[in-house]
Write a protein that holds these residues in place. Structure first.
Motif, PDB file in Angstrom:
ATOM      1  N   GLY A 113     -13.150  -2.760 -12.196  1.00 13.62           N
ATOM      2  CA  GLY A 113     -13.185  -2.313 -10.811  1.00 13.62           C
ATOM      3  C   GLY A 113     -12.581  -3.316  -9.847  1.00 13.62           C
ATOM      4  O   GLY A 113     -11.519  -3.883 -10.094  1.00 13.62           O
ATOM      5  N   LYS A 114     -13.259  -3.576  -8.749  1.00 13.85           N
ATOM      6  CA  LYS A 114     -12.722  -4.485  -7.733  1.00 13.85           C
ATOM      7  C   LYS A 114     -12.623  -5.927  -8.226  1.00 13.85           C
ATOM      8  O   LYS A 114     -11.887  -6.736  -7.647  1.00 13.85           O
ATOM      9  N   ASP A 121      -6.920   8.442 -13.706  1.00 19.32           N
ATOM     10  CA  ASP A 121      -6.531   8.124 -12.339  1.00 19.32           C
ATOM     11  C   ASP A 121      -5.055   7.716 -12.308  1.00 19.32           C
ATOM     12  O   ASP A 121      -4.648   6.776 -12.992  1.00 19.32           O
ATOM     13  N   PRO A 122      -4.221   8.399 -11.507  1.00 21.16           N
ATOM     14  CA  PRO A 122      -2.775   8.146 -11.557  1.00 21.16           C
ATOM     15  C   PRO A 122      -2.380   6.760 -11.072  1.00 21.16           C
ATOM     16  O   PRO A 122      -1.426   6.169 -11.590  1.00 21.16           O
ATOM     17  N   ASN A 123      -3.075   6.213 -10.079  1.00 20.15           N
ATOM     18  CA  ASN A 123      -2.740   4.872  -9.594  1.00 20.15           C
ATOM     19  C   ASN A 123      -3.046   3.811 -10.648  1.00 20.15           C
ATOM     20  O   ASN A 123      -2.250   2.887 -10.862  1.00 20.15           O
ATOM     21  N   TRP A 134       3.356  -3.195  -5.723  1.00 16.66           N
ATOM     22  CA  TRP A 134       2.115  -3.938  -5.819  1.00 16.66           C
ATOM     23  C   TRP A 134       2.272  -5.316  -5.175  1.00 16.66           C
ATOM     24  O   TRP A 134       3.324  -5.646  -4.647  1.00 16.66           O
ATOM     25  N   GLU A 135       1.233  -6.110  -5.277  1.00 16.07           N
ATOM     26  CA  GLU A 135       1.250  -7.509  -4.850  1.00 16.07           C
ATOM     27  C   GLU A 135       0.977  -8.374  -6.074  1.00 16.07           C
ATOM     28  O   GLU A 135       0.179  -7.981  -6.946  1.00 16.07           O
ATOM     29  N   PHE A 136       1.638  -9.534  -6.163  1.00 11.73           N
ATOM     30  CA  PHE A 136       1.342 -10.419  -7.283  1.00 11.73           C
ATOM     31  C   PHE A 136       0.000 -11.096  -7.022  1.00 11.73           C
ATOM     32  O   PHE A 136      -0.229 -11.647  -5.954  1.00 11.73           O
ATOM     33  N   GLU A 170      -6.007  -2.652  -1.088  1.00  7.58           N
ATOM     34  CA  GLU A 170      -6.601  -1.478  -0.428  1.00  7.58           C
ATOM     35  C   GLU A 170      -7.304  -0.584  -1.445  1.00  7.58           C
ATOM     36  O   GLU A 170      -8.406  -0.093  -1.204  1.00  7.58           O
ATOM     37  N   LEU A 171      -6.655  -0.360  -2.586  1.00  9.18           N
ATOM     38  CA  LEU A 171      -7.256   0.454  -3.636  1.00  9.18           C
ATOM     39  C   LEU A 171      -8.318  -0.315  -4.421  1.00  9.18           C
ATOM     40  O   LEU A 171      -9.084   0.275  -5.185  1.00  9.18           O
TER      41      LEU A 171
END
Length: 230
Positions: free
Chosen positions: A67-68, A113-115, A158-160, A216-217
């Motif tokens: 998760g996060k 989940d597609p993301n 994305w972000e590294f 954000e996700l």
């Protein structure tokens, strides 16, 4: 290639092969499942590795992130989470096989989940692109490779997520031998050729790791394996 290098590479390849076998068994035995905590998964993998290979030694802390928590790089120690349905999970383990280090990381998606599915696909593609780029430039520095894979994160949307993109690997314990100097990492401040020999004149072998995140996700994906040994 001399016999020292051949033997070294054979040992590193074999360590990674066994690590890949362990990760396949993790999937086959459904160890990554909803309702289980990260710590419990960590314990289950430790027991499985002992059953399969007798492994008790790891050269770095064993990472299970869900998760996060997948946003967090290696050095952080976020609170233990429970894996949810349709969650994303990554593993980063450094088992020792007969005094040779493996360092293997993979990302798993529970559900469709597609993301999360895209993220898992993108990090694998980025890792392959990073290796191709490394092979194309004989004098590649750590800073150049870091910049390339960091740019790939933006290319894929994305972000590294980490302060570096990999590190040296070898005979245990490499950290005591090599230390924590920036030259031992694929780091923006490492301007030395990655193919330069070590202080003993021996070739240096590298792990490439890719960590992409979306804050954000609140999801991240991670993959790592040997870069310099085919």
């Amino acid at each position: 290639m001399n016999s020292f290098v051949e033997n070294r590479h054979a040992s590193l390849r074999e360590a990674e092969r066994k690590a890949a076998e362990l990760f396949q068994a993790i999937e086959d035995k459904n160890i990554l499942r909803s309702g289980t905590t990260e710590k419990q998964i960590n314990r289950d993998i430790y027991e499985l590795a002992f059953q399969m290979f007798g492994i008790k030694k790891y050269w770095h802390k064993r990472i299970v992130r869900a998760g996060k928590n997948t946003l967090h790089p290696y050095k952080e120690n976020p609170p233990d989470l429970t894996v949810l349905e349709d969650d994303i999970v990554f593993l980063d383990f450094g088992p020792i096989f007969e005094d040779w280090e493996a360092d293997f990381g993979r990302t798993y998606v529970l559900g469709q989940d597609p993301n999360k599915t895209k993220l898992r696909h993108d990090i694998a593609q980025a890792w392959a692109e990073g290796k191709t780029y490394f092979q194309s430039k004989p004098n590649m520095t750590g800073s150049e490779l870091f910049a390339f894979v960091s740019d790939l994160a933006h290319k894929y949307g994305w972000e590294f997520g980490g302060p570096h993109a990999g590190h040296l690997i070898g005979e245990f314990p490499h950290e005591e031998i090599q230390g924590e100097e920036v030259e031992n990492y694929i780091h923006p401040d490492n301007h030395i050729s990655m193919r330069e020999p070590d202080k003993n004149g021996h070739p240096r072998d590298w792990i490439l790791e890719i960590h992409f995140v979306d804050r954000e996700l609140e999801i991240g994906g991670f993959i790592e394996q040997l870069l310099t040994v085919d």
